[in-house]
Design an enzyme around this catalytic site. Structure first.
Site, PDB file in Angstrom:
ATOM      1  N   GLU A 173      -3.480  -1.592  -5.799  1.00  0.00           N
ATOM      2  CA  GLU A 173      -4.711  -0.791  -5.820  1.00  0.00           C
ATOM      3  C   GLU A 173      -4.631   0.193  -6.982  1.00  0.00           C
ATOM      4  O   GLU A 173      -3.535   0.439  -7.506  1.00  0.00           O
ATOM      5  CB  GLU A 173      -4.849  -0.021  -4.500  1.00  0.00           C
ATOM      6  CG  GLU A 173      -4.956  -0.962  -3.313  1.00  0.00           C
ATOM      7  CD  GLU A 173      -5.221  -0.240  -2.001  1.00  0.00           C
ATOM      8  OE1 GLU A 173      -5.376   1.004  -2.010  1.00  0.00           O
ATOM      9  OE2 GLU A 173      -5.283  -0.943  -0.983  1.00  0.00           O
ATOM     10  N   PRO A 174      -5.752   0.781  -7.353  1.00  0.00           N
ATOM     11  CA  PRO A 174      -5.707   1.736  -8.475  1.00  0.00           C
ATOM     12  C   PRO A 174      -4.639   2.815  -8.268  1.00  0.00           C
ATOM     13  O   PRO A 174      -3.970   3.228  -9.204  1.00  0.00           O
ATOM     14  CB  PRO A 174      -7.118   2.333  -8.490  1.00  0.00           C
ATOM     15  CG  PRO A 174      -7.980   1.283  -7.862  1.00  0.00           C
ATOM     16  CD  PRO A 174      -7.125   0.568  -6.864  1.00  0.00           C
TER      17      PRO A 174
ATOM     18  N   GLU B 142       4.608  -8.174 -10.409  1.00  0.00           N
ATOM     19  CA  GLU B 142       5.460  -8.522  -9.255  1.00  0.00           C
ATOM     20  C   GLU B 142       6.685  -7.599  -9.150  1.00  0.00           C
ATOM     21  O   GLU B 142       7.774  -8.013  -8.759  1.00  0.00           O
ATOM     22  CB  GLU B 142       5.827 -10.007  -9.280  1.00  0.00           C
ATOM     23  CG  GLU B 142       4.565 -10.858  -9.296  1.00  0.00           C
ATOM     24  CD  GLU B 142       4.673 -12.206  -8.653  1.00  0.00           C
ATOM     25  OE1 GLU B 142       5.622 -12.425  -7.903  1.00  0.00           O
ATOM     26  OE2 GLU B 142       3.777 -13.024  -8.905  1.00  0.00           O
TER      27      GLU B 142
ATOM     28  N   THR C  76       7.952  -3.920 -11.397  1.00  0.00           N
ATOM     29  CA  THR C  76       8.459  -3.621 -12.743  1.00  0.00           C
ATOM     30  C   THR C  76       9.986  -3.794 -12.770  1.00  0.00           C
ATOM     31  O   THR C  76      10.626  -3.860 -11.715  1.00  0.00           O
ATOM     32  CB  THR C  76       8.149  -2.156 -13.111  1.00  0.00           C
ATOM     33  OG1 THR C  76       8.820  -1.326 -12.146  1.00  0.00           O
ATOM     34  CG2 THR C  76       6.664  -1.857 -13.099  1.00  0.00           C
TER      35      THR C  76
HETATM   36  N1  CAA Z   1      11.899  -8.450   2.800  1.00  0.00           N
HETATM   37  C1  CAA Z   1      11.697  -8.064   4.097  1.00  0.00           C
HETATM   38  N2  CAA Z   1      11.592  -6.765   4.452  1.00  0.00           N
HETATM   39  C2  CAA Z   1      11.696  -5.835   3.487  1.00  0.00           C
HETATM   40  C3  CAA Z   1      11.909  -6.176   2.144  1.00  0.00           C
HETATM   41  C4  CAA Z   1      12.014  -7.533   1.819  1.00  0.00           C
HETATM   42  N3  CAA Z   1      12.216  -7.930   0.569  1.00  0.00           N
HETATM   43  N4  CAA Z   1      11.961  -5.040   1.412  1.00  0.00           N
HETATM   44  C5  CAA Z   1      11.814  -4.031   2.257  1.00  0.00           C
HETATM   45  N5  CAA Z   1      11.643  -4.507   3.504  1.00  0.00           N
HETATM   46  C6  CAA Z   1      11.475  -3.734   4.740  1.00  0.00           C
HETATM   47  C7  CAA Z   1      12.602  -2.744   4.929  1.00  0.00           C
HETATM   48  O1  CAA Z   1      13.668  -3.327   5.632  1.00  0.00           O
HETATM   49  C8  CAA Z   1      11.933  -1.663   5.742  1.00  0.00           C
HETATM   50  O2  CAA Z   1      11.863  -2.124   7.075  1.00  0.00           O
HETATM   51  P1  CAA Z   1      11.688  -1.124   8.339  1.00  0.00           P
HETATM   52  O3  CAA Z   1      10.263  -0.794   8.431  1.00  0.00           O
HETATM   53  O4  CAA Z   1      12.125  -1.942   9.498  1.00  0.00           O
HETATM   54  O5  CAA Z   1      12.546   0.064   8.068  1.00  0.00           O
HETATM   55  C9  CAA Z   1      10.523  -1.659   5.195  1.00  0.00           C
HETATM   56  O6  CAA Z   1      10.298  -2.938   4.602  1.00  0.00           O
HETATM   57  C10 CAA Z   1      10.284  -0.578   4.150  1.00  0.00           C
HETATM   58  O7  CAA Z   1      11.243  -0.735   3.136  1.00  0.00           O
HETATM   59  P2  CAA Z   1      11.496   0.407   2.038  1.00  0.00           P
HETATM   60  O8  CAA Z   1      11.749   1.698   2.756  1.00  0.00           O
HETATM   61  O9  CAA Z   1      12.517  -0.089   1.098  1.00  0.00           O
HETATM   62  O10 CAA Z   1      10.057   0.486   1.363  1.00  0.00           O
HETATM   63  P3  CAA Z   1       9.506   1.404   0.180  1.00  0.00           P
HETATM   64  O11 CAA Z   1       8.174   1.900   0.556  1.00  0.00           O
HETATM   65  O12 CAA Z   1      10.555   2.377  -0.244  1.00  0.00           O
HETATM   66  O13 CAA Z   1       9.256   0.339  -0.990  1.00  0.00           O
HETATM   67  C11 CAA Z   1       9.770  -1.114  -2.823  1.00  0.00           C
HETATM   68  C12 CAA Z   1      10.183  -0.512  -1.456  1.00  0.00           C
HETATM   69  C13 CAA Z   1      10.907  -2.020  -3.212  1.00  0.00           C
HETATM   70  C14 CAA Z   1       9.592  -0.048  -3.886  1.00  0.00           C
HETATM   71  C15 CAA Z   1       8.476  -1.912  -2.628  1.00  0.00           C
HETATM   72  O14 CAA Z   1       7.411  -1.075  -2.345  1.00  0.00           O
HETATM   73  C16 CAA Z   1       8.153  -2.750  -3.841  1.00  0.00           C
HETATM   74  O15 CAA Z   1       8.653  -3.860  -3.997  1.00  0.00           O
HETATM   75  N6  CAA Z   1       7.243  -2.260  -4.724  1.00  0.00           N
HETATM   76  C17 CAA Z   1       6.771  -3.068  -5.843  1.00  0.00           C
HETATM   77  C18 CAA Z   1       5.482  -3.710  -5.487  1.00  0.00           C
HETATM   78  C19 CAA Z   1       5.179  -4.897  -6.318  1.00  0.00           C
HETATM   79  O16 CAA Z   1       6.050  -5.686  -6.660  1.00  0.00           O
HETATM   80  N7  CAA Z   1       3.913  -5.084  -6.619  1.00  0.00           N
HETATM   81  C20 CAA Z   1       3.499  -6.239  -7.312  1.00  0.00           C
HETATM   82  C21 CAA Z   1       2.068  -6.465  -7.047  1.00  0.00           C
HETATM   83  S1  CAA Z   1       1.609  -8.118  -6.892  1.00  0.00           S
HETATM   84  C22 CAA Z   1       1.580  -8.739  -8.443  1.00  0.00           C
HETATM   85  O17 CAA Z   1       2.013  -8.160  -9.397  1.00  0.00           O
HETATM   86  C23 CAA Z   1       1.069 -10.109  -8.470  1.00  0.00           C
HETATM   87  C24 CAA Z   1       0.504 -10.471  -9.761  1.00  0.00           C
HETATM   88  O18 CAA Z   1      -0.533 -10.027 -10.119  1.00  0.00           O
HETATM   89  C25 CAA Z   1       1.208 -11.481 -10.556  1.00  0.00           C
END
Ligand code: CAA
Length: 447
Positions: free
Chosen positions: A196-197, A432, A434
């Site tokens: 989202e933005p 996906e 950074t």
């Molecule tokens: N698999 C399963 N569960 C997971 C997981 C995974 N890979 N990663 C985290 N979780 C679970 C954790 O175990 C935790 O579980 P509980 O609720 O039971 O505690 C929960 O999720 C929360 O985990 P975190 O506390 O680690 O979460 P966070 O809010 O700190 O965020 C992050 C972690 C790694 C920063 C994550 O937000 C992230 O990956 N951000 C990047 C987002 C992203 O990649 N966006 C891309 C957009 S889509 C795109 O780009 C497509 C395109 O256009 C090509």
């Protein structure tokens, strides 16, 4: 069979390996397998294995024995999928990829050919219209396709890893039959509406919400930079169903393009991957039946993360494709371009660049294949996917930069695809997750 002492010497005792699983004859073991190049006395001729080695080990799950083959050559089936992708690229992509890029046009004809070749649902079971292949085959194909066009590569990667695979894992039978089949057959496109933005890396800060009204949810929100959105008919949409639960209050819905209130907003003009499409998608009080939810209420964050764990492997494969295309061009050019009376490939500075590019690409590919293989055996691959994407993305950026540099002024002009590789490579460090987020994911796993 290997003796216990020998296994100990190899440094693999205590790792759960069963001695009877050491199936290779000793004469076929590679030198590199012996720590410090230790060669047993009874080994008189240097081994020349066709494959490095194959050892069956325990998975570590109690009582369960599963073959994990550590074999660096593709299987016959994987090789076939790769060859099919390569043929598709030679026929339908290479002659036109530059034109697609320059005209910002998505190649619908090529997509139809991709579907005809059975490559739009490679890791999806045949029952749901897919190819029934493994994830390793899929990443081999994504690399081949991205070598020709990184834009087509990411279209396929998002469609398959971020939409079809989550539908396969979390969808009920009805959702799979209804949505997955046309996606896997390439008759429809899928799109993953997460960003989202105000919520990019910080997924849990999303503002989109879905409110339960009777037996329907009303979705309101705005999604940004959504790949494939203008083409898609099936969207996986993430929205808050219970804000008080933070990330555990996010749910995922399958939304159809023609539902009232679904609108395509701004179509983004991108630096690279220009013939893929990314846009804003607006969900303006979209009414979806409660059964459109994927998984259960509150599962959305984990569905998104697991989808991204797979998506990141496919982006790593895309990056390998861009890097390999850059290296191929650099090798060809440096052998034919003559300066100071000899091919520039004779210059040590260039040879070193080419050696470094090739070494990094090989390492990136191994990380990618390892992550894919771990997915195939059903184990969690969060760290491995992040490592593969992190390394492959920087490899692509560096390989494209070096290849352009080797081409000099010719590389800077739009007549050659070098500047396209350079522009395309950059996004692999951004979408996906950074590279900074990949480092966070890796360190979270380690610490
Ligand atoms: N698999 C399963 N569960 C997971 C997981 C995974 N890979 N990663 C985290 N979780 C679970 C954790 O175990 C935790 O579980 P509980 O609720 O039971 O505690 C929960 O999720 C929360 O985990 P975190 O506390 O680690 O979460 P966070 O809010 O700190 O965020 C992050 C972690 C790694 C920063 C994550 O937000 C992230 O990956 N951000 C990047 C987002 C992203 O990649 N966006 C891309 C957009 S889509 C795109 O780009 C497509 C395109 O256009 C090509």
């Amino acid at each position: 069979m290997a003796s216990p002492e020998f296994v100990k010497k190899l440094g693999i005792s205590g790792c759960g390996a069963d001695l009877s699983c050491l199936v290779f004859p000793i004469s076929q073991m590679p030198l590199a397998f012996f720590p410090g190049h230790f060669i047993p006395k009874n080994l008189t001729t240097p081994p020349r294995p066709q494959r490095l080695y194959t050892a069956n080990v325990l998975t570590g799950r109690s009582g369960e024995r599963q073959a994990i083959t550590m074999d660096f050559s593709p299987s016959k089936n994987q090789e076939q999928v790769k060859r099919k992708a390569r043929r598709f690229v030679e026929e339908h992509v290479l002659p036109k990829a530059d034109k697609w890029d320059k005209t910002n046009k998505f190649p619908m004809d090529a997509w139809r050919e991709l579907a005809k070749a059975g490559l739009t649902g490679i890791p999806i079971p045949r029952k749901y219209g897919g190819g029934g292949h493994d994830v390793v085959s899929y990443v081999l194909a994504v690399e081949e396709i991205s070598k020709g066009s990184a834009a087509l590569g990411v279209t396929l990667a998002v469609h398959t890893s971020l939409v079809s695979q989550p539908l396969l894992w979390f969808g009920n039978e009805q959702q799979k039959m209804h949505y997955l089949r046309p996606l896997a057959q390439g008759r429809q496109f899928g799109s993953f509406c997460l960003t989202e933005p105000v919520a990019g890396s910080d997924v849990a800060s999303m503002e989109s919400k879905a409110t339960l009204k009777g037996d329907h949810y009303i979705i309101k929100g705005r999604k940004y930079f959504i790949m494939n959105a203008p083409l898609a008919s099936t969207y996986l949409v993430f929205a808050m169903t219970d804000r008080s639960m933070a990330h555990r209050g996010i749910s995922c819905f399958v939304v159809e393009r023609d539902m009232p209130g679904v609108k395509i907003g701004k179509i983004f003009d991108k630096m690279g991957i220009r013939s893929s499409l990314a846009s804003e998608v607006i969900f303006d009080d979209v009414r979806v039946p409660a059964e459109s939810m994927l998984g259960r209420a509150g599962d959305g964050f984990k569905i998104a993360m697991e989808a991204l764990d797979c998506g990141r492997i496919s982006i790593a494969a895309q990056a390998c494709g861009i890097a390999q295309a850059s290296l191929d061009a650099a090798i060809q050019y440096s052998k034919t371009r003559v300066q100071f009376g000899r091919p520039i490939a004779d210059q040590q500075a260039l040879r070193w660049m080419i050696a470094d590019m090739a070494t990094d690409i090989e390492a990136a590919r191994l990380l990618t294949h390892k992550a894919a293989r771990i997915t195939d055996i059903g184990k969690r691959h969060t760290k491995e996917a992040a490592m593969a994407k992190l390394f492959a993305a920087s490899t692509a950026v560096e390989a494209a930069r070096k290849a352009l540099q080797i081409h000099g002024g010719y590389g800077y002009m739009t007549d050659l695809p070098l500047e396209r590789y350079y522009r395309d490579a950059k996004i692999t460090e951004i979408y996906e997750g950074t590279s900074e987020i990949q480092r966070l994911v890796i360190s979270n796993d380690l610490l």
